[in-house]
Design a protein around this motif. Structure first.
Motif, PDB file in Angstrom:
ATOM      1  N   HIS A   1      -6.416   3.150  -4.153  1.00 58.33           N
ATOM      2  CA  HIS A   1      -5.359   2.262  -3.431  1.00 58.33           C
ATOM      3  C   HIS A   1      -4.164   3.107  -2.840  1.00 58.33           C
ATOM      4  O   HIS A   1      -3.567   3.482  -3.783  1.00 58.33           O
TER       5      HIS A   1
ATOM      6  N   HIS B   1       0.983  -1.106  -0.166  1.00 51.68           N
ATOM      7  CA  HIS B   1       0.095  -0.096   0.044  1.00 51.68           C
ATOM      8  C   HIS B   1       0.778   1.038  -0.003  1.00 51.68           C
ATOM      9  O   HIS B   1       0.489   2.209   0.774  1.00 51.68           O
TER      10      HIS B   1
ATOM     11  N   GLU C   1      -7.486   6.045   1.306  1.00 47.72           N
ATOM     12  CA  GLU C   1      -6.863   5.173   2.116  1.00 47.72           C
ATOM     13  C   GLU C   1      -5.845   5.556   3.233  1.00 47.72           C
ATOM     14  O   GLU C   1      -5.995   5.078   4.458  1.00 47.72           O
TER      15      GLU C   1
ATOM     16  N   ASP D   1      -5.739  -2.739   4.085  1.00 49.23           N
ATOM     17  CA  ASP D   1      -7.242  -2.837   3.975  1.00 49.23           C
ATOM     18  C   ASP D   1      -7.918  -3.536   5.055  1.00 49.23           C
ATOM     19  O   ASP D   1      -9.005  -3.235   5.263  1.00 49.23           O
TER      20      ASP D   1
ATOM     21  N   GLY E   1     -12.340  -4.536   2.470  1.00 47.11           N
ATOM     22  CA  GLY E   1     -11.068  -3.597   2.539  1.00 47.11           C
ATOM     23  C   GLY E   1     -10.437  -3.862   1.109  1.00 47.11           C
ATOM     24  O   GLY E   1      -9.842  -2.681   1.075  1.00 47.11           O
TER      25      GLY E   1
ATOM     26  N   LYS F   1      -8.115  -1.148   8.355  1.00 47.13           N
ATOM     27  CA  LYS F   1      -9.218  -0.098   8.024  1.00 47.13           C
ATOM     28  C   LYS F   1     -10.442  -0.780   8.195  1.00 47.13           C
ATOM     29  O   LYS F   1     -11.506  -0.081   9.075  1.00 47.13           O
TER      30      LYS F   1
END
Ligand SMILES: [Zn+2]
Length: 225
Positions: free
Chosen positions: A155, A31, A160, A40, A111, A43
């Motif tokens: 992404h 990420h 994010e 992911d 996620g 979160k």
């Protein structure tokens, strides 16, 4: 609310009032240099905990099992690419067992947004729904839930990264991002409309509140009708 921390009697009480189980489902995936690889799932877990606080129910331990990740997609390491079958078998077993335990609303918060990954989970959800007419399963990504409020998922970019900063600021370091050139998927494994260098805790909070509001509304629709 964390399922793994509950005693049997506490689960009985929850089942009586709100037989809801949230499943934060993500990946371990690159990420960007600025974020942890569990973003992911980390979160999704926090969003599920926030939603469960408002609706009741439990939150299943976060599931780190992603298919269709950045590894085959763009060649990024620090990523575990699981098989589609692994994702589906784990999903089917988990849904069935939650049903067997008495849960009647299952909310899978996805996620990780790999298109094929989400399709694999939805197929498992569809089979479950066909089999159990007295239960309801919902499968959404956090970005889908916020979409009608004008929020666009990404992404590892501004969306994010802001969420991650809000939930765990100590896990994010945007100073690690390059300062002198545009950020790209190819070079950085980061993609989305908002530059990750513009991420803030405040934006993360704003997004989280909108997503949770959407999750709660969908669950309340089911409870109400
Ligand atoms: Zn992600």
């Amino acid at each position: 609310m964390k399922m793994e921390e509950l005693k049997p009697g506490e689960i009985d009480k929850i089942l009586e009032h709100a037989p809801i189980c949230y499943i934060p489902w993500g990946s371990l995936e690159w990420h960007g240099v600025q974020n942890p690889i569990g973003l992911d799932t980390l979160k999704a877990h926090q969003l599920c905990l926030m939603a469960a606080e408002k609706t009741g129910g439990v939150v299943h331990p976060p599931v780190y099992c992603g298919y269709n990740t950045m590894k085959p997609h763009a060649g990024f390491k620090k990523t575990l690419e699981m098989n589609k079958e692994t994702v589906q078998v784990l999903a089917q077993d988990t849904f069935e067992q939650l049903y067997d335990e008495g849960f009647r609303i299952i909310f899978v918060l996805m996620g990780h947004y790999g298109g094929e990954h989400m399709k694999a989970l939805r197929e498992a959800g569809f089979l479950f729904q066909e089999k159990h007419k007295d239960a309801k399963i919902l499968l959404f990504s956090d970005a889908e839930i916020a979409a009608d409020k004008g929020i666009v998922g990404d992404h590892a970019a501004g969306y994010e990264t802001s969420l991650m900063m809000y939930f765990s600021p100590q896990l994010v370091d945007i100073k690690l991002l390059p300062k002198d050139r545009p950020i790209t998927i190819k070079e950085d494994g980061i993609g989305g409309p908002v530059d990750p260098r513009k991420s803030t805790i405040e934006e993360g909070r704003r997004i989280a509140e909108i997503v949770v509001e959407g999750m709660v509304a969908r669950v309340k629709q089911l409870i109400g009708g």
